[in-house]
Enzyme design. Structure first.
Site, PDB file in Angstrom:
ATOM      1  N   ASP A  31     -18.885  -0.262   9.734  1.00  0.00           N
ATOM      2  CA  ASP A  31     -18.126  -0.209  10.987  1.00  0.00           C
ATOM      3  C   ASP A  31     -17.211  -1.414  11.168  1.00  0.00           C
ATOM      4  OD1 ASP A  31     -20.003  -2.098  11.454  1.00  0.00           O
ATOM      5  OD2 ASP A  31     -20.700  -1.302  13.380  1.00  0.00           O
ATOM      6  N   HIS A 234      -2.130  -8.385 -12.638  1.00  0.00           N
ATOM      7  CA  HIS A 234      -2.604  -8.387 -11.251  1.00  0.00           C
ATOM      8  C   HIS A 234      -4.032  -8.909 -11.161  1.00  0.00           C
ATOM      9  CE1 HIS A 234       0.706  -5.427  -9.774  1.00  0.00           C
ATOM     10  NE2 HIS A 234       1.103  -6.682  -9.827  1.00  0.00           N
ATOM     11  N   ASP A 251       0.736 -16.630  -8.142  1.00  0.00           N
ATOM     12  CA  ASP A 251       1.693 -15.678  -7.577  1.00  0.00           C
ATOM     13  C   ASP A 251       1.223 -15.414  -6.155  1.00  0.00           C
ATOM     14  OD1 ASP A 251       3.241 -13.521  -6.806  1.00  0.00           O
ATOM     15  OD2 ASP A 251       3.042 -12.445  -8.703  1.00  0.00           O
ATOM     16  N   ASP A 262       7.612 -13.835  -2.078  1.00  0.00           N
ATOM     17  CA  ASP A 262       6.899 -13.488  -3.315  1.00  0.00           C
ATOM     18  C   ASP A 262       7.275 -14.524  -4.373  1.00  0.00           C
ATOM     19  OD1 ASP A 262       5.681 -12.240  -5.437  1.00  0.00           O
ATOM     20  OD2 ASP A 262       6.969 -10.463  -5.436  1.00  0.00           O
ATOM     21  N   HIS A 341       6.654  -5.767 -17.628  1.00  0.00           N
ATOM     22  CA  HIS A 341       6.958  -5.385 -16.249  1.00  0.00           C
ATOM     23  C   HIS A 341       8.452  -5.538 -15.966  1.00  0.00           C
ATOM     24  CE1 HIS A 341       7.317  -9.640 -15.142  1.00  0.00           C
ATOM     25  NE2 HIS A 341       6.148  -9.862 -15.718  1.00  0.00           N
ATOM     26  N   HIS A 345      12.215  -6.795  -8.080  1.00  0.00           N
ATOM     27  CA  HIS A 345      12.146  -5.638  -7.180  1.00  0.00           C
ATOM     28  C   HIS A 345      12.764  -6.021  -5.846  1.00  0.00           C
ATOM     29  CE1 HIS A 345       8.678  -7.847  -5.480  1.00  0.00           C
ATOM     30  NE2 HIS A 345       8.325  -8.057  -6.744  1.00  0.00           N
ATOM     31  N   HIS A 352       6.977  -4.952  -2.490  1.00  0.00           N
ATOM     32  CA  HIS A 352       7.802  -4.059  -3.320  1.00  0.00           C
ATOM     33  C   HIS A 352       8.493  -3.161  -2.306  1.00  0.00           C
ATOM     34  CE1 HIS A 352       4.603  -4.807  -6.628  1.00  0.00           C
ATOM     35  NE2 HIS A 352       5.465  -5.796  -6.534  1.00  0.00           N
ATOM     36  N   GLU A 378      11.717 -12.405 -11.743  1.00  0.00           N
ATOM     37  CA  GLU A 378      10.401 -12.828 -12.191  1.00  0.00           C
ATOM     38  C   GLU A 378      10.072 -12.456 -13.636  1.00  0.00           C
ATOM     39  OE1 GLU A 378       7.125 -10.476 -10.498  1.00  0.00           O
ATOM     40  OE2 GLU A 378       8.579  -9.562  -9.139  1.00  0.00           O
ATOM     41  N   TYR A 382       3.467 -13.068 -21.715  1.00  0.00           N
ATOM     42  CA  TYR A 382       1.996 -13.050 -21.657  1.00  0.00           C
ATOM     43  C   TYR A 382       1.474 -12.801 -23.072  1.00  0.00           C
ATOM     44  CZ  TYR A 382       3.845 -12.012 -17.067  1.00  0.00           C
ATOM     45  OH  TYR A 382       4.606 -12.040 -15.918  1.00  0.00           O
ATOM     46  N   ARG A 400       4.806 -16.917 -15.830  1.00  0.00           N
ATOM     47  CA  ARG A 400       5.780 -16.154 -15.045  1.00  0.00           C
ATOM     48  C   ARG A 400       6.400 -17.132 -14.047  1.00  0.00           C
ATOM     49  NH1 ARG A 400       2.969 -12.195 -13.623  1.00  0.00           N
ATOM     50  NH2 ARG A 400       2.233 -12.666 -11.532  1.00  0.00           N
ATOM     51  N   GLU A 402       8.881 -16.913 -10.604  1.00  0.00           N
ATOM     52  CA  GLU A 402       9.430 -15.901  -9.694  1.00  0.00           C
ATOM     53  C   GLU A 402      10.050 -16.535  -8.458  1.00  0.00           C
ATOM     54  OE1 GLU A 402       6.447 -13.208  -8.052  1.00  0.00           O
ATOM     55  OE2 GLU A 402       8.012 -11.745  -7.579  1.00  0.00           O
TER      56      GLU A 402
HETATM   57  N1  GLY Z   1       3.162 -10.246  -6.555  1.00  0.00           N
HETATM   58  C1  GLY Z   1       3.603  -8.984  -6.971  1.00  0.00           C
HETATM   59  C2  GLY Z   1       4.847  -9.062  -7.691  1.00  0.00           C
HETATM   60  O1  GLY Z   1       5.253 -10.133  -8.093  1.00  0.00           O
HETATM   61  O2  GLY Z   1       5.539  -8.104  -7.858  1.00  0.00           O
HETATM   62 MN    MN Z   2       7.324  -9.835  -7.363  1.00  0.00          MN
HETATM   63 MN    MN Z   3       4.836 -11.994  -7.284  1.00  0.00          MN
END
Ligand code: GLY
Ligand code: MN
Ligand code: MN
Length: 436
Positions: A31, A234, A251, A262, A341, A345, A352, A378, A382, A400, A402
């Protein structure tokens, strides 16, 4: 009425009506609920913060904006929090009229009758979907036509998605604040990270700072990956100890007034890059800077992705991860082993964000960049820890970088430039903050 709602109405078909539901609370366990987050489109159009509401937009009406809301209820409010009620919806949120949401189903027949077009997004709120279908079902079999339900149903995100792509000056202000808060949080992490800390402690210090600075929280689950956890895109478990000699990939973005930032930064846990780490880092940084420069009017989203693939494939060759002609490697998609990837975005109310990536979906004609769009940049590399084909010194390294970039008339603006990604500057910040 909000400017966004006015614009939405202008884009609606003649003789149409829109039903836009708010989000509901979601059970976390038994709950208790997850912290409430408003539906982005509903928030964008109405700014109304409560769950369970339904906005009905009828441009042909003298009162085009009706908001169905949870009614005031002293007992419920004592237990679960304040409600605006129908008075608040009109007075504080600009609805032309407001009713209790309990009335919505009985009003539906009246609302939809005689309309040609219904704007409604099926499949998000299954409960409301079935109530709307319950309205349609009997109309289909009625011999003596007494009601005329809409013959066309359009997903309203066709309009809101396109609108949300182009940020207004007010939205850019909020996005800059979301970006600044997250940038400062990342700098704080650079100062505080030490070998022996747990990833979870880094997560908590970032998030505490964001809340402290007025963010409602994170814009998505933070990724705090030490060592080869950085090679899991992720990775959100964030519960392992940080090791001397490893990199950490963070990230993490903040949500401010509903808007996301982001940011990803990768840096050495002990404050000093190894030669191998630096080699990989320099490749990713060079690609990231070039891709930022590419995020300008005149280029398309598809072209930018291809550009990042070309540059990173070259980088992989330079590092000895791939061998062969760049053209052939790209054709074979050899890069996917280390770069799997997109290079970025849309960013906005959702991390996103809404909006299509193609002008013509069928022809796969990619959208050209235009002023007001905000995108992430970004690129990453890897190298799996068990990749026998990679030079041993690179195995288990994930990098990475970004940033969040606003496309302007004559270039772009990096909203997250406040947190450095220059490796020498990162080392200097870390050294200055004191090392063991
Ligand atoms: N943190 C998700 C991305 O970088 O798209
Ligand atoms: Mn991103
Ligand atoms: Mn990100």
């Amino acid at each position: 009425m909000r400017t966004q709602l006015k614009k939405f109405i202008e884009s609606m078909e003649p003789n149409s009506i829109a039903i836009i539901p708010a989000a509901h609370e979601v059970t976390r366990s038994y709950d208790s609920e997850f912290k409430f987050r408003q539906d982005s489109d509903f928030w964008y159009l109405t700014g109304f913060p409560e769950p369970d509401a339904i906005a009905v937009i009828d441009p042909s009406s003298k009162k085009p904006y009706t908001l169905y809301v949870r009614p005031r209820d002293p007992l419920m409010e004592t237990w679960y929090g304040r409600r605006q009620g129908v008075e608040g919806a009109v007075k504080n949120y600009g609805a032309d009229r407001s009713f209790s949401v309990e009335r919505f189903d009985t009003d539906m027949a009246k609302l939809l009758d005689g309309k040609d077009v219904l704007y409604y997004r099926f499949s998000v709120d299954r409960n409301l979907d079935s109530r709307i279908l319950d309205y349609f079902a009997p109309q289909r079999v009625r011999r003596l036509k007494t009601a005329y339900p809409p013959h066309t149903i359009i997903d309203p995100t066709i309009i809101t998605g396109e609108m949300r792509l182009y940020k207004s000056a007010d939205e850019i202000k909020m996005m800059q604040r979301a970006a600044d808060i997250a940038a400062e949080a990342h700098i704080l992490a650079m100062k505080k990270v030490r070998p022996g800390m747990n990833e979870g402690q880094v997560e908590s210090l970032l998030e505490a700072y964001m809340r402290d600075q007025g963010a409602s929280g994170v814009a998505y689950n933070s990724i705090i990956g030490g060592g080869d956890n950085a090679t899991i895109l992720h990775y959100v478990e964030n519960n392992m100890p940080l090791k001397d000699g490893d990199l950490i990939l963070i990230d993490a973005g903040a949500e401010y007034q509903g808007y996301a930032s982001d940011i990803t930064r990768t840096f050495p846990i002990n404050g000093k890059f190894t030669k191998a780490q630096r080699e990989v880092y320099d490749v990713v940084l060079d690609v990231q800077l070039k891709c930022i420069d590419f995020t300008v009017v005149g280029n398309t989203h598809q072209k930018r992705q291809e550009y990042s693939i070309e540059l990173l494939t070259e980088g992989m060759k330079q590092l000895g991860l791939l061998k062969g002609k760049t053209k052939d490697l790209i054709k074979k998609k050899a890069y996917l082993k280390y770069y799997m990837h997109g290079v970025g975005h849309w960013l906005g109310l959702d991390v996103h964000d809404a909006g299509r990536y193609f002008v013509d979906q069928q022809a796969k004609q990619s959208k050209p960049y235009a002023p007001g769009m905000v995108l992430t940049v970004e690129p990453g590399l890897y190298i799996p820890p068990d990749d026998k084909s990679a030079p041993a010194k690179f195995r288990g390294i994930g990098v990475r970088i970004e940033d969040d970039v606003l496309v302007t008339k004559d270039g772009n603006l990096n909203l997250t430039a406040a947190v450095t990604k220059d490796p020498d500057e990162i080392e200097a910040i870390m050294q200055k903050a004191g090392r063991k």
